[in-house]
Scaffold this active site. Structure first.
Site, PDB file in Angstrom:
ATOM      1  N   SER A  22       0.782  -1.230   0.000  1.00 43.41           N
ATOM      2  CA  SER A  22       0.000   0.000   0.000  1.00 43.41           C
ATOM      3  C   SER A  22       0.815   1.282   0.000  1.00 43.41           C
ATOM      4  O   SER A  22       0.447   2.231  -0.637  1.00 43.41           O
ATOM      5  CB  SER A  22      -0.961   0.043   1.166  1.00 43.41           C
ATOM      6  OG  SER A  22      -0.971  -1.138   1.831  1.00 43.41           O
ATOM      7  N   THR A  23       1.898   1.346   0.698  1.00 41.66           N
ATOM      8  CA  THR A  23       2.581   2.629   0.767  1.00 41.66           C
ATOM      9  C   THR A  23       4.055   2.457   0.451  1.00 41.66           C
ATOM     10  O   THR A  23       4.591   1.365   0.551  1.00 41.66           O
ATOM     11  CB  THR A  23       2.473   3.246   2.169  1.00 41.66           C
ATOM     12  OG1 THR A  23       3.212   2.414   3.066  1.00 41.66           O
ATOM     13  CG2 THR A  23       1.043   3.346   2.618  1.00 41.66           C
TER      14      THR A  23
END
Ligand SMILES: [Zn+2]
Length: 633
Positions: A22-23
């Protein structure tokens, strides 16, 4: 289980491995996770796809999964699936594919239509099968519970490290870490000799209790390392206990092996008291990481294995709980004692006995307390919990799911508005730059050139933003169709049917329960004849139910009326032995079609309150509590 779902028609199409994190933080810090995602490629090949038809989509590295809008990888995946080009989509933790439900349901939908399978590391799902659809749907909803999945990923990361022997954990007493990180024997001679004494003593005596007794008689203490924050790692000596000796004998480190994964932890089952995940000990042969001769040993590996076998046999004599995972007790592993807070175990009956299993709190007993804390038949508790589950899951989850979907639609609309505003601003700036350029004297070349450059820049920005706005506008048009909504509603209506279908196994039912239920606490002591059942939902809410305790025998087969009335007649005058003999002579049989024993008779006498002047030896906890007589207390 997995292979039966895969057909040649699937293998003829492409396998897509969808890699995402996700990041950017996770990308940089959690390489293990990335590695695991790429390992899915191998899984696709194992499942039967030729290497040339396995494709990895990893365009989404570093992009957040909250909506699919900015993730071209997801969109490409959805498009390819929709075109029927994909046989299977592989990803970590299926539902992580898209963190919001609408993306997820859309994908399930598309996969269902195009006959595409979905797989993660542990299972293959066919979205066309109602059972799988349900599992996938519920998974999607629950993946909103971010914490849970995050934990799983961290946990898997540890695993990858451990497989390489790189994961550090506190060393057992008797070992210290050398400057180069290697494990070496404790330089303290007394520590080494005391440990050797324990192993010798067990070799000689073969029973842990005897080893403890021997140590105590000799006045020998055992070394331990302090685990408290202050003085962490320092050595202290303690009175020997059963559990310390057990721990030493069970620890493969003393046989020179680096082992990881001796226990399975179920993060979805937590102790209501400590919040820790519950552990289930794996068999030696099933230890996933075992590096032999990793460090100097106190005993040989063969001896270690032999000791385990010995310990297991001893254990079997003390306690006969074999806990098959397929067992009928649905709350197995998530049921806790409402009286003392300990985890309860399941006592399964033999198939012949056809009695439902019991939940029994016996950790205290195992630790030397005089009797078990409480026990009860599982059936009424299970029935109440299942009913609460079915009642709760459909409306609640559906509501949550639709709310999330509505929210995403709104987000998309507001994103489009943001783009629109940005675009207006840029157009205004471009017009301004044009006016400045127009107003300057063309003979002032230097200034004119600079202003022209700026004007051009603004125009370029307008073009970019126009493109982005067009995209956002297209995205905002995407809405969950009424048909899609109806499909989801239908899914949740199907739940009761799936739950009670004969094809659904108890294991699947347990899995379903655990998706929504964190733990269940039962208290059959506080109120006579009642069991208070506390359901702790994953959502954090608690439901309290009162269940009537089943009178012994009521829930299953009954002792024939005639036998009962004869027992009633004879009870005041005769002993249990005499009554049992008389019944057997009269050709009467117990509820299970067997000859009457004194235990049967005693059980019915106590149940019906016929006095208990007869030998009570079976009331003092037998070695196998409840195995022969009633366990309700
Ligand atoms: Zn208890």
């Amino acid at each position: 289980m997995t292979s039966t779902k895969i057909h040649s028609t699937h293998c003829e199409r492409t396998a897509f491995v969808y890699v995402r994190q996700s990041t950017w933080l996770q990308v940089s810090e959690n390489r293990e996770s990335t590695e695991r995602q790429y390992n899915l490629r191998e899984r696709a090949i194992q499942l039967g796809w030729p290497e040339s038809r396995v494709e990895v989509i990893d365009e989404d590295q570093g992009r957040s999964g909250s909506t699919a809008t900015f993730r071209t990888g997801f969109q490409r995946l959805a498009a390819e699936v929709g075109l029927g080009k994909v046989g299977i989509v592989l990803m970590l933790e299926a539902s992580r594919l898209a963190r919001n439900n609408s993306d997820w349901y859309r994908l399930i939908e598309i996969c269902g239509i195009s006959g595409t399978l979905i797989a993660d590391e542990s299972a293959v799902y066919n979205p066309r099968e109602p059972n799988d659809r349900l599992l996938l749907g519920v998974k999607g909803t629950l993946s909103e519970a971010e914490l849970f999945t995050l934990r799983t990923r961290l946990y898997e990361g540890r695993w990858n490290k451990a497989r390489k022997g790189l994961l550090r954990f506190p060393l057992p007493v008797g070992y210290v870490v050398a400057t180069d990180g290697a494990w070496v024997l404790d330089p303290d001679t007394q520590v080494r000799e005391r440990l050797s004494y324990v192993f010798n003593s067990f070799r000689r005596l073969g029973v842990v209790r005897a080893v403890v007794r021997d140590l105590r008689q000799q006045g020998l203490e055992l070394p331990t390392r302090v685990t408290a924050k202050e003085a962490y790692g320092s050595l202290i000596w303690k009175e020997p206990t059963l559990s310390t000796v057990f721990r030493i004998l069970h620890n493969p480190a003393y046989a020179g092996a680096y082992v990881y994964g001796r226990s399975e932890y179920f993060s979805e089952r937590r102790s209501p008291k400590t919040g820790k995940a519950s552990a289930h000990v794996r068999n030696v042969a099933k230890w996933p990481v075992r590096i032999s001769d990793h460090h100097p040993a106190y005993i040989g590996w063969e001896e270690f294995v032999k000791n385990q076998e010995q310990l297991r046999q001893n254990w079997g004599r003390d306690d006969n709980r074999g806990v098959p995972r397929e067992g009928r007790a649905l709350l197995q592993g998530i049921v806790y004692c409402g009286v003392c807070g300990r985890k309860m175990s399941v006592q399964n009956r033999s198939v012949k006995e056809s009695r439902s299993p019991s939940y029994i709190c016996m950790q205290g007993y195992q630790n030397g307390e005089e009797k078990t804390c409480q026990s009860m038949t599982s059936r009424p508790v299970d029935a109440a919990v299942a009913e609460a589950f079915l009642a709760a899951i459909s409306p609640v989850n559906l509501k949550v799911a639709t709310q999330v979907m509505d929210q995403i639609e709104q987000e998309l609309v507001s994103q489009r508005r943001q783009h629109e505003l940005q675009l207006e601003q840029a157009r205004y700036e471009a017009r301004l730059a044009q006016r400045q350029y127009d107003s300057v004297d063309p003979s002032n070349r230097l200034v004119a050139a600079e202003l022209e450059r700026r004007w051009n820049e603004k125009l370029e920005r307008v073009t970019d933003l126009e493109r982005a706005f067009a995209q956002a506008a297209r995205d905002a048009e995407w809405k969950l169709t009424p048909e899609e909504r109806a499909a989801i509603t239908e899914l949740s209506h199907d739940l009761p049917a799936i739950w009670s279908a004969e094809t659904t196994t108890n294991q699947e039912r347990k899995q379903l329960l655990r998706m929504a239920i964190e733990s269940v606490q039962v208290d059959g002591i506080t109120q006579a004849g009642q069991i208070e059942v506390q359901i702790r939902w994953r959502s954090g809410t608690i439901t309290i139910l009162n269940v009537k305790r089943t009178a012994p025998g009521e829930c299953s087969l009954k002792t024939p009326e005639e036998a009962v009335s004869r027992i009633h007649k004879m009870a005041p005058r005769r002993t249990y032995v005499e009554i049992a003999t008389a019944l057997n002579r009269a050709g009467l049989r117990s509820a299970f079609g067997r000859r009457f024993t004194t235990q049967h008779v005693g059980y019915i006498c106590r149940r019906d309150g016929l006095g208990d002047r007869k030998p009570r030896s079976n009331l003092e906890l037998p070695k196998t509590p409840g195995a022969s007589g009633p366990v309700e207390s």
